[in-house]
Design a protein around this motif. Structure first.
Motif, PDB file in Angstrom:
ATOM      1  N   UNK A 260       1.817  25.116  98.296  1.00  0.00           N
ATOM      2  CA  UNK A 260       2.600  26.342  98.225  1.00  0.00           C
ATOM      3  C   UNK A 260       3.517  26.341  97.012  1.00  0.00           C
ATOM      4  N   UNK A 261       3.658  27.530  96.452  1.00  0.00           N
ATOM      5  CA  UNK A 261       4.653  27.752  95.405  1.00  0.00           C
ATOM      6  C   UNK A 261       5.932  28.159  96.110  1.00  0.00           C
ATOM      7  N   UNK A 262       6.998  27.419  95.925  1.00  0.00           N
ATOM      8  CA  UNK A 262       8.245  27.651  96.638  1.00  0.00           C
ATOM      9  C   UNK A 262       8.911  28.936  96.158  1.00  0.00           C
ATOM     10  N   UNK A 263       9.684  29.562  97.042  1.00  0.00           N
ATOM     11  CA  UNK A 263      10.328  30.829  96.719  1.00  0.00           C
ATOM     12  C   UNK A 263      11.502  30.656  95.758  1.00  0.00           C
ATOM     13  N   UNK A 264      11.951  29.436  95.589  1.00  0.00           N
ATOM     14  CA  UNK A 264      13.044  29.142  94.653  1.00  0.00           C
ATOM     15  C   UNK A 264      12.897  27.721  94.150  1.00  0.00           C
ATOM     16  N   UNK A 303       6.720  20.855  88.722  1.00  0.00           N
ATOM     17  CA  UNK A 303       8.124  21.037  88.361  1.00  0.00           C
ATOM     18  C   UNK A 303       8.410  22.457  87.887  1.00  0.00           C
ATOM     19  N   UNK A 304       9.654  22.851  87.982  1.00  0.00           N
ATOM     20  CA  UNK A 304      10.108  24.171  87.567  1.00  0.00           C
ATOM     21  C   UNK A 304       9.952  24.354  86.059  1.00  0.00           C
ATOM     22  N   UNK A 305       9.875  25.611  85.641  1.00  0.00           N
ATOM     23  CA  UNK A 305       9.829  25.901  84.205  1.00  0.00           C
ATOM     24  C   UNK A 305      11.082  25.411  83.504  1.00  0.00           C
ATOM     25  N   UNK A 306      12.178  25.292  84.244  1.00  0.00           N
ATOM     26  CA  UNK A 306      13.407  24.743  83.657  1.00  0.00           C
ATOM     27  C   UNK A 306      13.224  23.294  83.233  1.00  0.00           C
ATOM     28  N   UNK A 347       6.648  23.615  93.176  1.00  0.00           N
ATOM     29  CA  UNK A 347       5.345  23.666  93.827  1.00  0.00           C
ATOM     30  C   UNK A 347       5.049  22.322  94.489  1.00  0.00           C
ATOM     31  N   UNK A 348       4.475  22.369  95.702  1.00  0.00           N
ATOM     32  CA  UNK A 348       4.140  21.149  96.448  1.00  0.00           C
ATOM     33  C   UNK A 348       2.733  21.288  97.018  1.00  0.00           C
ATOM     34  N   UNK A 349       1.959  20.215  96.953  1.00  0.00           N
ATOM     35  CA  UNK A 349       0.640  20.201  97.594  1.00  0.00           C
ATOM     36  C   UNK A 349       0.430  18.872  98.296  1.00  0.00           C
ATOM     37  N   UNK A 350      -0.245  18.916  99.436  1.00  0.00           N
ATOM     38  CA  UNK A 350      -0.533  17.719 100.239  1.00  0.00           C
ATOM     39  C   UNK A 350      -1.982  17.783 100.694  1.00  0.00           C
ATOM     40  N   UNK A 351      -2.692  16.654 100.573  1.00  0.00           N
ATOM     41  CA  UNK A 351      -4.099  16.606 100.946  1.00  0.00           C
ATOM     42  C   UNK A 351      -4.377  15.369 101.797  1.00  0.00           C
TER      43      UNK A 351
END
Length: 416
Positions: A260-264, A303-306, A347-351
């Protein structure tokens, strides 16, 4: 090599700009003549573009994965929220539509906007694969107002490759085994279905850079390095796919994953751990639903664009296959401790992969409560199945960092 291959007629049908086209039609617009973007949330400037109509793509360069703030302020452009309920309903109607041309058991719905059709034995009704493909496209445009591309091949793999590489440019295309040398072998590995960036890098280390290189590589060396997948990679480079319609084309890729791409932006490690725990719960639940368990857990952070982007994706294997939430979570925490250095996460992903049947459980003197934990997990799944995914939530979901409560209101990850 091809003499004994079973010659089938498989159509891979891909809807063109499906979400955007459906939303355009709902507004009474022509999908081929309007400028429309579907985004996850119109109220957030960083919201992801899920689909764009062809003219918006061509004239403004807006495509899937662009951000809302990148869309120009032009009065011709319409921006709408995703309407997953409508998309799923139309997808179901399209499956019934395909059933006019082939038996229902000859249809494999690969995703909301992509399906495989096995047309063997329908030649007296519709003609060969090319004739059938054109009829499906024409009838679909007339009845639904939607367009599609169709790749045709002797198996699922070849039809999918034909679709992605040629049919999406021309509408309809057909590949046979005689086309492999000219059309498939010159391609870079990344264009081969089933080869992602990580697998491509591993193959590059052996000097394998094109599909032709893969076809010419020593089979025994591939099997030694990649196991069963090495065997599949080799034969897929020759266009050989023995899987039945609907079976996973890359058996080694069967896994359970969530991203998921986090909302913040998430800056605090404790908040990141909260989301990871929620996602581990979902991944483990999907595995239990399929009566499977896995030995390899993978964690990815974007990681964030920042932080100028970037991130990592790492894996580790446990001794025994598991589908318990806390086992997966503990493995993710180990990976987090090894590779995370305090960056801002978006963004986080788990498999959970390296999958086995969940029919046998190894008893351990050091973990005597494992059978009870497993039984409890299945009971919790049953409650959620009956009363909804938010009927039972972990405490972290009620914190500011949690995302599960919000996501339980969505359909397919987006607004219904």
């Amino acid at each position: 090599m091809f003499e004994q291959m079973k010659q089938r007629t498989i159509l891979c049908v891909d809807m063109k700009s499906f979400y955007a086209s459906c939303s355009a039609l709902a507004l009474g617009l022509d999908p081929l003549d309007c400028y429309l973007a579907v985004v996850a949330d119109t109220t957030r400037s960083g919201s992801v573009v899920l689909a764009a109509t062809p003219k918006l793509k061509k004239e403004f360069g807006i495509k899937t994965g662009s951000r809302l703030f990148e869309i120009p302020n032009d009065p011709r452009i319409q921006i709408v929220n995703a309407q997953m309920g409508i998309y799923l309903d139309i997808s179901t109607q399209l499956t019934r539509f395909f059933n006019r041309y082939v038996p229902f058991e000859a249809i494999h719905v690969y995703s909301v906007d992509e399906s495989f059709l096995q047309a063997d034995g329908t030649e007296k009704l519709w003609g060969d694969g090319i004739a059938l493909a054109h009829k499906i496209r024409n009838d679909m445009l007339r009845e639904f107002g939607l367009t599609c591309s169709i790749g045709i091949g002797p198996n699922m793999l070849m039809s999918k490759l034909c679709l992605d590489i040629e049919a999406k440019k021309h509408g309809v295309a057909e590949w046979g085994f005689t086309d492999i040398k000219e059309k498939l072998w010159p391609l870079p590995l990344r264009e081969m279905w089933g080869i992602g960036s990580r697998l491509e890098r591993r193959l590059n280390r052996f000097g394998i850079r094109t599909v032709g290189h893969l076809a010419a590589f020593d089979l025994k060396k591939l099997e030694k390095e990649f196991g069963v997948m090495g065997n599949q990679l080799y034969y897929h480079a020759w266009g050989i796919d023995l899987s039945d319609l609907g079976a996973p084309i890359m058996q080694g890729q069967v896994s359970f994953a969530k991203g998921q791409i986090l909302l913040r932006d998430y800056e605090k490690e404790e908040e990141i751990k909260c989301v990871i725990l929620e996602m581990c719960e979902e991944v483990a639940r999907r595995a239990r639903r399929a009566k499977k368990a896995g030995r390899t857990i993978s964690l990815g952070l974007g990681y964030s664009q920042e932080q100028m982007g970037g991130g990592f994706y790492r894996s580790l294997s446990v001794d025994e296959p598991t589908n318990l939430t806390m086992d997966v979570y503990k493995a993710c925490l180990r990976l987090l401790a090894r590779h995370y250095r305090g960056e801002i996460v978006r963004q986080i992903s788990i498999t959970l992969s390296n999958v086995h049947d969940d029919s046998v459980q190894q008893l351990s003197l050091f973990e005597p409560n494992k059978p009870k934990q497993k039984d409890l997990s299945y009971v919790m799944d049953a409650i959620r199945e009956k009363y909804g995914s938010n009927a039972l939530l972990r405490a972290v979901s009620y914190t500011k960092a949690g995302t599960a409560r919000h996501r339980s209101t969505l359909l397919g990850g987006h607004k219904a």
